[in-house]
Design a protein around this motif. Structure first.
Motif, mmCIF file in Angstrom:
data_model
loop_
_atom_site.group_PDB
_atom_site.id
_atom_site.type_symbol
_atom_site.label_atom_id
_atom_site.label_comp_id
_atom_site.label_asym_id
_atom_site.label_seq_id
_atom_site.Cartn_x
_atom_site.Cartn_y
_atom_site.Cartn_z
ATOM 1 N N ALA A 49 0.803 -1.230 0.000
ATOM 2 C CA ALA A 49 0.000 0.000 0.000
ATOM 3 C C ALA A 49 0.834 1.277 0.000
ATOM 4 O O ALA A 49 0.626 2.172 0.822
ATOM 5 N N ALA A 50 1.761 1.409 -0.950
ATOM 6 C CA ALA A 50 2.593 2.612 -1.027
ATOM 7 C C ALA A 50 1.749 3.864 -1.219
ATOM 8 O O ALA A 50 2.075 4.931 -0.675
ATOM 9 N N GLY A 51 0.655 3.763 -1.973
ATOM 10 C CA GLY A 51 -0.209 4.922 -2.175
ATOM 11 C C GLY A 51 -0.830 5.419 -0.887
ATOM 12 O O GLY A 51 -0.944 6.633 -0.659
ATOM 13 N N ASP A 52 -1.234 4.507 -0.007
ATOM 14 C CA ASP A 52 -1.784 4.895 1.290
ATOM 15 C C ASP A 52 -0.730 5.577 2.151
ATOM 16 O O ASP A 52 -1.034 6.520 2.895
ATOM 17 N N VAL A 53 0.492 5.097 2.055
ATOM 18 C CA VAL A 53 1.590 5.702 2.818
ATOM 19 C C VAL A 53 1.802 7.146 2.365
ATOM 20 O O VAL A 53 1.901 8.069 3.188
ATOM 21 N N GLU A 54 1.854 7.366 1.069
ATOM 22 C CA GLU A 54 2.039 8.724 0.539
ATOM 23 C C GLU A 54 0.898 9.635 0.978
ATOM 24 O O GLU A 54 1.132 10.783 1.393
ATOM 25 N N ALA A 55 -0.341 9.149 0.909
ATOM 26 C CA ALA A 55 -1.500 9.969 1.253
ATOM 27 C C ALA A 55 -1.518 10.323 2.729
ATOM 28 O O ALA A 55 -1.885 11.445 3.110
ATOM 29 N N ALA A 56 -1.130 9.389 3.591
ATOM 30 C CA ALA A 56 -1.146 9.650 5.028
ATOM 31 C C ALA A 56 -0.175 10.761 5.402
ATOM 32 O O ALA A 56 -0.503 11.663 6.183
ATOM 33 N N PHE A 57 1.025 10.733 4.832
ATOM 34 C CA PHE A 57 1.999 11.775 5.143
ATOM 35 C C PHE A 57 1.584 13.111 4.524
ATOM 36 O O PHE A 57 1.732 14.169 5.156
ATOM 37 N N LYS A 58 1.061 13.068 3.313
ATOM 38 C CA LYS A 58 0.628 14.304 2.660
ATOM 39 C C LYS A 58 -0.433 15.017 3.473
ATOM 40 O O LYS A 58 -0.475 16.253 3.519
ATOM 41 N N LYS A 59 -1.297 14.266 4.144
ATOM 42 C CA LYS A 59 -2.363 14.854 4.954
ATOM 43 C C LYS A 59 -1.806 15.798 6.007
ATOM 44 O O LYS A 59 -2.453 16.783 6.388
ATOM 45 N N TYR A 60 -0.593 15.528 6.478
ATOM 46 C CA TYR A 60 0.014 16.363 7.519
ATOM 47 C C TYR A 60 1.183 17.195 6.992
ATOM 48 O O TYR A 60 2.027 17.662 7.761
ATOM 49 N N GLY A 61 1.237 17.377 5.677
ATOM 50 C CA GLY A 61 2.220 18.287 5.106
ATOM 51 C C GLY A 61 3.597 17.709 4.919
ATOM 52 O O GLY A 61 4.563 18.455 4.706
ATOM 53 N N VAL A 62 3.730 16.387 4.971
ATOM 54 C CA VAL A 62 5.025 15.738 4.809
ATOM 55 C C VAL A 62 5.102 15.100 3.425
ATOM 56 O O VAL A 62 4.239 14.293 3.056
ATOM 57 N N ASP A 63 6.124 15.455 2.657
ATOM 58 C CA ASP A 63 6.347 14.807 1.370
ATOM 59 C C ASP A 63 6.846 13.386 1.607
ATOM 60 O O ASP A 63 7.625 13.140 2.536
ATOM 61 N N ALA A 64 6.408 12.455 0.769
ATOM 62 C CA ALA A 64 6.832 11.065 0.922
ATOM 63 C C ALA A 64 7.332 10.513 -0.395
ATOM 64 O O ALA A 64 6.632 10.564 -1.404
ATOM 65 N N LEU A 65 8.562 10.028 -0.362
ATOM 66 C CA LEU A 65 9.121 9.273 -1.471
ATOM 67 C C LEU A 65 8.957 7.808 -1.080
ATOM 68 O O LEU A 65 9.756 7.259 -0.319
ATOM 69 N N ALA A 66 7.880 7.177 -1.545
ATOM 70 C CA ALA A 66 7.522 5.836 -1.093
ATOM 71 C C ALA A 66 8.052 4.772 -2.040
ATOM 72 O O ALA A 66 7.815 4.830 -3.245
ATOM 73 N N PHE A 67 8.779 3.801 -1.480
ATOM 74 C CA PHE A 67 9.277 2.655 -2.228
ATOM 75 C C PHE A 67 8.376 1.460 -1.940
ATOM 76 O O PHE A 67 8.311 0.983 -0.808
ATOM 77 N N GLN A 68 7.669 0.991 -2.966
ATOM 78 C CA GLN A 68 6.819 -0.182 -2.823
ATOM 79 C C GLN A 68 7.681 -1.442 -2.831
ATOM 80 O O GLN A 68 8.514 -1.620 -3.717
ATOM 81 N N GLU A 69 7.494 -2.297 -1.843
ATOM 82 C CA GLU A 69 8.268 -3.536 -1.820
ATOM 83 C C GLU A 69 7.812 -4.465 -2.938
ATOM 84 O O GLU A 69 6.619 -4.623 -3.199
ATOM 85 N N ALA A 70 8.782 -5.083 -3.596
ATOM 86 C CA ALA A 70 8.510 -6.080 -4.632
ATOM 87 C C ALA A 70 8.574 -7.462 -4.002
ATOM 88 O O ALA A 70 9.537 -7.793 -3.300
ATOM 89 N N HIS A 71 7.559 -8.263 -4.257
ATOM 90 C CA HIS A 71 7.448 -9.593 -3.647
ATOM 91 C C HIS A 71 7.499 -10.691 -4.708
ATOM 92 O O HIS A 71 6.731 -11.650 -4.671
ATOM 93 N N GLY A 72 8.382 -10.534 -5.677
ATOM 94 C CA GLY A 72 8.419 -11.469 -6.785
ATOM 95 C C GLY A 72 7.574 -11.012 -7.951
ATOM 96 O O GLY A 72 7.531 -11.654 -9.000
ATOM 97 N N ASP A 73 6.895 -9.873 -7.762
ATOM 98 C CA ASP A 73 6.062 -9.288 -8.814
ATOM 99 C C ASP A 73 6.763 -8.066 -9.393
ATOM 100 O O ASP A 73 7.913 -7.787 -9.063
#
Length: 354
Positions: free
Chosen positions: A124-148
């Protein structure tokens, strides 16, 4: 035009000090000028430092949902794919129960003075970015790859040892930025994870490097971003990387697992400063502050210095008493209790408003 005055302004990539300084911000929210006070101002911060906002260059924010569950051996706890963390987070995200603790963590990160995070999202990298953005924090989110092959532009693998070389090469080919943990444990280092990370995965961001030798560090290309996590490394493996050897690479600082550590970069700076003294390392306080502010900008465009032409993104930190060295105060004493306000473009957001 907004003109902000402070006792000290730390400007540019080198955090140069302007005493009794002002920062002028134009109507587009960009820094138009930096200098000494000479006249009318819009906001006087008084006995304070105006400095770049802090950067947490390695945080696992979803971990906060299992806060203080650190009573396992590190590989059993966070090892992919069968570590306790992965089983827990898969269920949590599937039921959408990760959002409330994630937003609580983002709000706390902001109150520590964080302006940007490099977030490692197991899911859920998109949720991580949105949560930080809500409080004014920029997020460079790295989505973990699980063989995909995640559609997210930034990806990470827990370790290059977890996947076949062909898969690592394909991740590199498809994605804009790639990161991985390397040499956090002695076993992983002896298995050659750093060699895989550099020669096969060609990772842009290398995290930990606890067991890397000075010779191995010297061979890392200078364009790579390396991140150390002082408190987490001390807690989980009982040692830190060879920081003096890493300094030519301009290392960044992270808080790592949110189930163990608060997203408090001030604490990382203080801990590293004290630990360095025990090892006889000559770590300059200004360099420690760069690790948490301007070097992440240079390496990953996370955060921003206070400089002409850039969008104003600054942190106001109170000075409770006189200091003869502002770098020493910030590296050894400052904390969330001293954060006064954030400058965001031509707006000022005070701590109590967050």
């Amino acid at each position: 035009m907004v003109v902000v005055r402070a006792k000290y302004v730390l400007w540019g990539a080198d955090l140069e000090v302007v005493e009794d300084g002002v920062v002028e911000v134009d109507d587009e929210g960009k820094v138009a000028g930096i200098g000494k006070y000479s006249g009318q101002i819009s906001l006087d911060l008084g006995n304070a430092v105006l400095m770049p906002q802090l950067v947490d260059a390695h945080i696992h924010p979803l971990d906060v949902a299992m806060a203080d569950r650190d009573d396992y051996y590190i590989d059993d706890l966070v090892g992919w794919p069968h570590g306790v963390k992965y089983h827990f987070l898969r269920r949590l995200v599937a039921k959408r129960r990760h959002l409330r603790p994630l937003e609580a963590l983002a709000r706390r990160a902001r109150r520590y003075g964080i302006g940007c995070v490099v977030a490692y999202a197991e899911y859920a990298a998109g949720d991580v970015e949105a949560a930080f953005k809500k409080y004014g924090v920029d997020a460079l989110a790295f989505q973990e790859a699980h063989g995909d092959m995640p559609e997210h532009p930034y990806v990470q693998v827990a370790s290059p040892l977890d996947h076949p070389p062909e898969y690592l090469k394909e991740l590199r080919r498809r994605h804009k930025l790639v990161s991985t943990h390397v040499s956090e444990t002695e076993d992983c280092h002896e298995a050659g994870d750093l060699d895989l990370a550099l020669k096969i995965l060609d990772a842009d961001v290398l995290v930990h490097l606890v067991y890397a030798t000075a010779e191995e560090i010297e061979a890392i290309p200078r364009g790579k971003a390396v991140v150390i996590n002082p408190r987490a490394n001390a807690y989980f493996v009982g040692r830190l990387p060879d920081v003096p050897s890493l300094m030519p690479l301009r290392p960044l600082l992270g808080t790592d697992n949110a189930f163990v550590n608060e997203p408090d970069i001030w604490a990382e700076v203080k801990f590293l400063h004290a630990y360095g003294r025990t090892r006889g390392w000559d770590l300059d306080e200004r360099d420690l502050l760069k690790m948490a502010t301007t070097w992440p900008w240079e390496k990953l465009r996370c955060g921003s210095p206070i400089d002409v032409g850039l969008r104003a993104k600054a942190l106001a930190v109170a000075l409770p008493y006189p200091t003869h060295n502002v770098y020493k105060f910030l590296a050894r004493r400052a904390g969330a209790q001293d954060v006064l306000a954030f400058i965001e473009g031509d707006e000022v957001v005070f701590q109590h408003e967050i």
